[in-house]
Motif scaffolding. Structure first.
Motif, mmCIF file in Angstrom:
data_model
loop_
_atom_site.group_PDB
_atom_site.id
_atom_site.type_symbol
_atom_site.label_atom_id
_atom_site.label_comp_id
_atom_site.label_asym_id
_atom_site.label_seq_id
_atom_site.Cartn_x
_atom_site.Cartn_y
_atom_site.Cartn_z
ATOM 1 N N VAL A 285 -2.774 30.131 -32.079
ATOM 2 C CA VAL A 285 -3.334 29.117 -32.025
ATOM 3 C C VAL A 285 -4.099 27.929 -33.368
ATOM 4 C CG1 VAL A 285 -5.090 28.828 -30.757
ATOM 5 C CG2 VAL A 285 -3.868 26.604 -30.860
ATOM 6 N N LYS A 286 -4.020 27.191 -33.257
ATOM 7 C CA LYS A 286 -4.730 26.599 -35.708
ATOM 8 C C LYS A 286 -5.720 26.901 -34.900
ATOM 9 C CE LYS A 286 -5.635 22.598 -37.978
ATOM 10 N NZ LYS A 286 -4.671 21.380 -38.348
ATOM 11 N N THR A 287 -6.877 27.481 -35.927
ATOM 12 C CA THR A 287 -8.723 27.091 -36.340
ATOM 13 C C THR A 287 -8.329 26.553 -37.534
ATOM 14 O OG1 THR A 287 -8.644 29.931 -35.372
ATOM 15 C CG2 THR A 287 -10.323 28.953 -36.926
ATOM 16 N N PHE A 288 -8.937 25.735 -37.445
ATOM 17 C CA PHE A 288 -9.699 24.694 -37.960
ATOM 18 C C PHE A 288 -11.485 24.994 -38.307
ATOM 19 C CE2 PHE A 288 -12.421 20.774 -39.435
ATOM 20 C CZ PHE A 288 -11.628 20.498 -40.575
ATOM 21 N N PHE A 289 -10.891 25.445 -40.473
ATOM 22 C CA PHE A 289 -12.263 26.153 -41.096
ATOM 23 C C PHE A 289 -12.272 24.723 -42.278
ATOM 24 C CE2 PHE A 289 -13.215 28.456 -44.938
ATOM 25 C CZ PHE A 289 -14.343 28.539 -44.037
ATOM 26 N N THR A 290 -13.296 23.964 -42.828
ATOM 27 C CA THR A 290 -13.508 23.931 -43.870
ATOM 28 C C THR A 290 -15.340 23.964 -44.275
ATOM 29 O OG1 THR A 290 -13.473 21.481 -44.964
ATOM 30 C CG2 THR A 290 -14.493 21.201 -42.201
ATOM 31 N N ARG A 291 -15.500 23.135 -45.316
ATOM 32 C CA ARG A 291 -16.932 23.362 -45.973
ATOM 33 C C ARG A 291 -17.372 22.263 -45.803
ATOM 34 N NH1 ARG A 291 -19.583 25.188 -51.635
ATOM 35 N NH2 ARG A 291 -19.188 23.005 -52.192
ATOM 36 N N ASP A 292 -18.764 21.774 -45.555
ATOM 37 C CA ASP A 292 -19.744 20.461 -45.539
ATOM 38 C C ASP A 292 -20.348 20.230 -47.328
ATOM 39 O OD1 ASP A 292 -22.140 21.731 -45.589
ATOM 40 O OD2 ASP A 292 -22.514 20.681 -44.078
ATOM 41 N N THR A 293 -20.496 19.378 -47.517
ATOM 42 C CA THR A 293 -21.234 18.680 -48.956
ATOM 43 C C THR A 293 -22.864 19.414 -48.841
ATOM 44 O OG1 THR A 293 -22.186 16.640 -47.928
ATOM 45 C CG2 THR A 293 -20.534 16.859 -49.297
ATOM 46 N N ALA A 294 -22.851 20.201 -47.897
ATOM 47 C CA ALA A 294 -24.374 21.187 -47.685
ATOM 48 C C ALA A 294 -23.983 22.693 -48.002
ATOM 49 C CB ALA A 294 -25.272 20.688 -47.141
ATOM 50 N N GLY A 295 -22.611 22.781 -48.283
ATOM 51 C CA GLY A 295 -22.051 24.082 -48.123
ATOM 52 C C GLY A 295 -22.081 25.251 -46.984
ATOM 53 N N ARG A 296 -21.791 24.400 -46.017
ATOM 54 C CA ARG A 296 -21.881 24.633 -44.527
ATOM 55 C C ARG A 296 -20.807 24.931 -43.969
ATOM 56 N NH1 ARG A 296 -26.961 20.940 -43.597
ATOM 57 N NH2 ARG A 296 -25.830 19.304 -43.244
ATOM 58 N N TYR A 297 -20.060 25.885 -43.876
ATOM 59 C CA TYR A 297 -19.111 26.337 -43.545
ATOM 60 C C TYR A 297 -18.386 25.938 -41.296
ATOM 61 C CZ TYR A 297 -17.308 29.705 -46.532
ATOM 62 O OH TYR A 297 -16.989 30.395 -48.019
ATOM 63 N N LEU A 298 -17.579 25.526 -40.895
ATOM 64 C CA LEU A 298 -17.448 24.685 -40.092
ATOM 65 C C LEU A 298 -15.386 25.109 -39.307
ATOM 66 C CD1 LEU A 298 -17.708 23.657 -37.294
ATOM 67 C CD2 LEU A 298 -16.532 21.986 -38.622
ATOM 68 N N ALA A 299 -16.409 25.646 -38.410
ATOM 69 C CA ALA A 299 -14.502 26.279 -37.162
ATOM 70 C C ALA A 299 -14.700 26.057 -36.284
ATOM 71 C CB ALA A 299 -14.673 27.816 -37.860
ATOM 72 N N ILE A 300 -13.616 25.455 -35.832
ATOM 73 C CA ILE A 300 -13.711 24.916 -34.812
ATOM 74 C C ILE A 300 -11.503 25.959 -33.973
ATOM 75 C CG2 ILE A 300 -13.112 22.962 -33.367
ATOM 76 C CD1 ILE A 300 -13.667 21.290 -35.451
ATOM 77 N N PHE A 301 -12.055 26.382 -32.704
ATOM 78 C CA PHE A 301 -10.970 27.254 -32.767
ATOM 79 C C PHE A 301 -10.555 27.400 -31.339
ATOM 80 C CE2 PHE A 301 -15.691 29.520 -32.755
ATOM 81 C CZ PHE A 301 -14.855 30.135 -32.230
ATOM 82 N N TYR A 325 -17.051 25.871 -31.335
ATOM 83 C CA TYR A 325 -17.600 25.935 -33.009
ATOM 84 C C TYR A 325 -17.801 26.696 -33.273
ATOM 85 C CZ TYR A 325 -20.701 23.024 -31.783
ATOM 86 O OH TYR A 325 -22.439 22.599 -32.248
ATOM 87 N N LYS A 326 -18.309 27.267 -34.511
ATOM 88 C CA LYS A 326 -19.240 27.311 -34.909
ATOM 89 C C LYS A 326 -19.628 27.566 -36.442
ATOM 90 C CE LYS A 326 -18.432 32.418 -35.625
ATOM 91 N NZ LYS A 326 -18.429 33.640 -34.882
ATOM 92 N N VAL A 327 -20.902 27.327 -37.160
ATOM 93 C CA VAL A 327 -21.666 27.500 -38.496
ATOM 94 C C VAL A 327 -21.763 27.961 -39.147
ATOM 95 C CG1 VAL A 327 -22.738 25.257 -39.559
ATOM 96 C CG2 VAL A 327 -21.724 25.423 -37.180
ATOM 97 N N ARG A 328 -21.406 28.837 -40.774
ATOM 98 C CA ARG A 328 -21.764 29.839 -41.455
ATOM 99 C C ARG A 328 -22.619 29.243 -42.517
ATOM 100 N NH1 ARG A 328 -19.951 34.505 -44.707
ATOM 101 N NH2 ARG A 328 -22.034 35.115 -45.524
ATOM 102 N N ARG A 329 -24.306 28.570 -42.481
ATOM 103 C CA ARG A 329 -25.007 28.109 -43.442
ATOM 104 C C ARG A 329 -24.964 29.221 -44.284
ATOM 105 N NH1 ARG A 329 -26.584 23.966 -40.230
ATOM 106 N NH2 ARG A 329 -26.674 24.701 -38.678
ATOM 107 N N PRO A 330 -25.054 28.534 -46.038
ATOM 108 C CA PRO A 330 -25.522 29.170 -47.569
ATOM 109 C C PRO A 330 -26.498 30.419 -47.005
ATOM 110 C CG PRO A 330 -24.630 27.304 -47.691
ATOM 111 C CD PRO A 330 -25.370 27.000 -46.337
ATOM 112 N N GLY A 331 -25.950 31.664 -46.984
ATOM 113 C CA GLY A 331 -26.817 32.781 -47.702
ATOM 114 C C GLY A 331 -27.513 33.104 -45.732
ATOM 115 N N GLU A 332 -26.737 32.420 -44.749
ATOM 116 C CA GLU A 332 -26.778 33.548 -43.177
ATOM 117 C C GLU A 332 -25.325 34.269 -42.934
ATOM 118 O OE1 GLU A 332 -30.068 33.189 -41.994
ATOM 119 O OE2 GLU A 332 -30.699 32.553 -43.363
ATOM 120 N N PRO A 333 -25.892 34.916 -41.585
ATOM 121 C CA PRO A 333 -24.875 35.131 -41.050
ATOM 122 C C PRO A 333 -24.223 34.146 -39.686
ATOM 123 C CG PRO A 333 -26.505 35.759 -39.742
ATOM 124 C CD PRO A 333 -27.059 34.779 -41.373
ATOM 125 N N TRP A 334 -23.394 34.001 -39.535
ATOM 126 C CA TRP A 334 -22.683 32.864 -38.876
ATOM 127 C C TRP A 334 -23.134 32.952 -37.646
ATOM 128 C CZ3 TRP A 334 -18.394 30.097 -39.362
ATOM 129 C CH2 TRP A 334 -17.587 29.949 -40.043
#
Length: 580
Positions: A285-301, A325-334
């Protein structure tokens, strides 16, 4: 009413607004026909929003027409409090629509639409499934009030699926890039459409699938590590254990499943081979994935879905019902996955309690409007703030050692009592003796459980009835359930898709005093540690809608074989990466 009979959202999610909720219902109140809404959203600022979705239609020859209808549109000028609804693209006698995805070019909106020719879609038996689709476009220059046709050319070879878009367009390297998937050879594959002028679209290369895996619904973002690299994240169908309906059903009932990902350094002309990413769950089923303006990944599943066969009642609890949902910040693990939304069941049949097909758009750094569909009925919108790290405060803890003072909120039953140095749990029969702590469902997340104790009196575990549990522990978080018991001969658990205890770790000294830790990831995969040493034992825990709780218990046998354990302390926390 409380969960699960009422809606709940995560602690960093605002109460949602309902954009639209009209559906056709049959005489018994069930949905009259398939109606996946698959919505998308544009946030022009923190008040002006545009939402689009598909409204399913009846078909004179197919009682369950799939993935087709009219495209609806709603506008809000007050941050989602009120909405004006209109039709963006109406189904006709000859055409219907599969999807809508918005492209926002500095305030000019383009609605990318998957158009279906009904006669071409219909099979020999009269059925329609929403394929193949061609991409057509409508444009709005007045914030979605009016829409006009915008002619485009799309250079994609004819195939059984056409051009299917489910992810947000991305602007990179002077080009607009739209992730899409299509049929290729004997499977489905993904790539991007590329355009410099929004009128002429050509396909880049298609990424190579992982072996035995089909690909759909790609999402696209610029890499947080390199602005010249694109990251593609896709929905998957794992066929490694067989392609029959029965084999697929069996696989998804018992196994973890993940997104496939690939990267491109030439704006989608070529891609690295796709690999399965164990940080990103995907259950077909669809997992939504994007990156915000601060470089953070966002996944909603979704925490559970899959190509299950049979009626709705035969599908596992929480099938398509819980969005995380989960977030990955630049240089950090999920960070750990955590609850986004879990709404009440509005039907008992098709789409029972579904919260699916999320999409999101950033309106301020780290702040998103998220749209999703609930029960194939309501289009919902809420705000999500990912600007701050997850709250790592314990979800529950208890300490019954001498001098320990963390016992508030615990309910003791069945004769449980505090003795010198710990909490004594003893059962000499079929009844249980327990200590239980109710959890806040809005803080549901991937978790780490750690506790210290010992087995004083070993009973005989019956794997099927559950009698004879010597030092049992249960964690239910509203989506999944960990069941674990330490016996003198080893550690047992219940695995995904099973209600029977299975031994996961053997040790003749398991009953001796020890600190046990179980870390559960976003796919439900658990790993067992003993006294800070990895035992090597891994398994997938159960999906469950049981009341959120942390419970330690023992149970003897009906014949009087007693079980007794001492619990010194226990702690439940979000499953933060221990390398942080």
């Amino acid at each position: 009413m409380s969960w699960p009979d009422s809606d709940v959202v995560g602690s960093d999610v605002t109460l949602p607004f309902t954009v639209y909720g009209k559906v056709d219902r049959g005489p018994g109140g069930e949905l009259a026909h398939e109606g996946n809404r698959v919505p998308d959203i544009v946030a022009l600022d923190d008040r002006r929003l545009v939402v689009g979705w598909r409204a399913g239609v009846r078909d004179e020859r197919d009682s369950a027409p799939t993935d087709q209808g009219s495209i609806m549109c709603a506008r809000s000028g007050d941050g989602g409090k009120s909405w004006t609804v209109s039709t963006l693209a109406a189904a006709t006698a000859t055409h219907r629509y599969h999807y809508v995805i918005f492209l926002n070019d500095a305030g000019t909106l383009y609605a990318l639409l998957g158009q279906i020719v009904i006669d071409r879609d219909r099979d020999r038996e009269g059925g329609v499934d929403g394929f193949p689709t061609s991409m057509v476009v409508r444009r709005s220059t007045d914030d979605g009030r009016t829409w006009t046709d915008f002619p485009v050319t799309v250079d994609v070879p004819d195939n059984g699926r056409g051009v299917v878009v489910a992810g947000k367009p991305v602007r990179s390297g002077g080009l607009w890039l739209v992730p899409y998937w299509r049929h290729s050879g004997t499977t489905t594959r993904a790539g991007v459409l590329r355009s410099a002028d929004l009128r002429t679209w050509t396909s880049g290369g298609l990424a190579e699938n992982p072996p035995g895996v089909a690909i759909e619904e790609p999402q696209l973002a610029v890499s947080q590590d390199d602005p010249g690299t694109l990251v593609m994240v896709t929905r998957t169908l794992n066929l490694t254990q067989g392609t029959s309906a029965a084999a697929r059903d069996a696989y998804y009932r018992a196994n973890a499943a993940h997104c496939a990902t690939a990267t491109s350094t030439d704006a989608g002309l070529t891609w690295s081979p796709m690999t399965l990413d164990e940080n990103l769950p995907n259950y077909y089923v669809k997992t939504f994935f994007t990156r915000d303006t601060a470089g953070r990944y966002l996944a909603i599943f979704n925490t559970l879905a899959g190509p299950f066969t049979g009626a709705s009642a035969s599908k596992p609890d929480q099938y398509r019902e819980v969005l995380y949902y989960k977030v990955r910040r630049p240089g950090e693990p999920w960070e750990p996955g955590r609850l986004f939304a879990d709404g009440a069941r509005l039907t008992s049949g098709a789409a029972r309690g579904w919260d699916v097909y999320a999409s999101a758009d950033e309106y301020e750094p780290g702040r998103f409007f998220v749209v999703w569909e609930h029960n194939q009925t309501n289009i919902k919108v809420a705000r999500l703030d990912i600007s701050q790290p997850i709250n790592d405060a314990p979800l529950a803890e208890g300490d019954w050692t001498t001098g320990g003072a963390t016992t508030d909120g615990w309910v003791l039953s069945g004769g449980a009592r505090v003795t010198g140095g710990g909490l004594r749990l003893r059962s000499a029969g079929a009844g249980s003796c327990s200590a239980s702590f109710g959890l806040d469902v809005s803080r549901g997340c991937d978790f780490t459980l750690e506790f210290r104790g010992r087995v004083n009196d070993d009973s005989a575990l019956d794997p099927r009835t559950g009698s004879g549990v010597c030092s049992g522990v249960k964690v239910s978080n509203g989506a999944r359930r960990l069941m674990l018991t330490v016996q003198k001969s080893g550690v047992w658990s219940m695995c995904k898709g099973s209600a029977v205890w299975e031994k996961i770790y053997s040790s003749s000294t398991a009953g001796q005093p020890a600190t046990w830790k179980v870390r559960v990831d976003s796919s439900g995969v658990a790993r067992l540690f003993r006294d800070d040493t990895d035992t090597g034992a891994t398994w997938v825990i159960q999906d469950s809608r049981e009341r959120p709780q942390l419970t330690h218990w023992v149970t003897g046998t009906p014949g009087g074989n007693a079980a007794e354990a001492t619990l010194e302390w226990t702690r439940l926390t979000p499953a933060l990466d221990e390398t942080r």
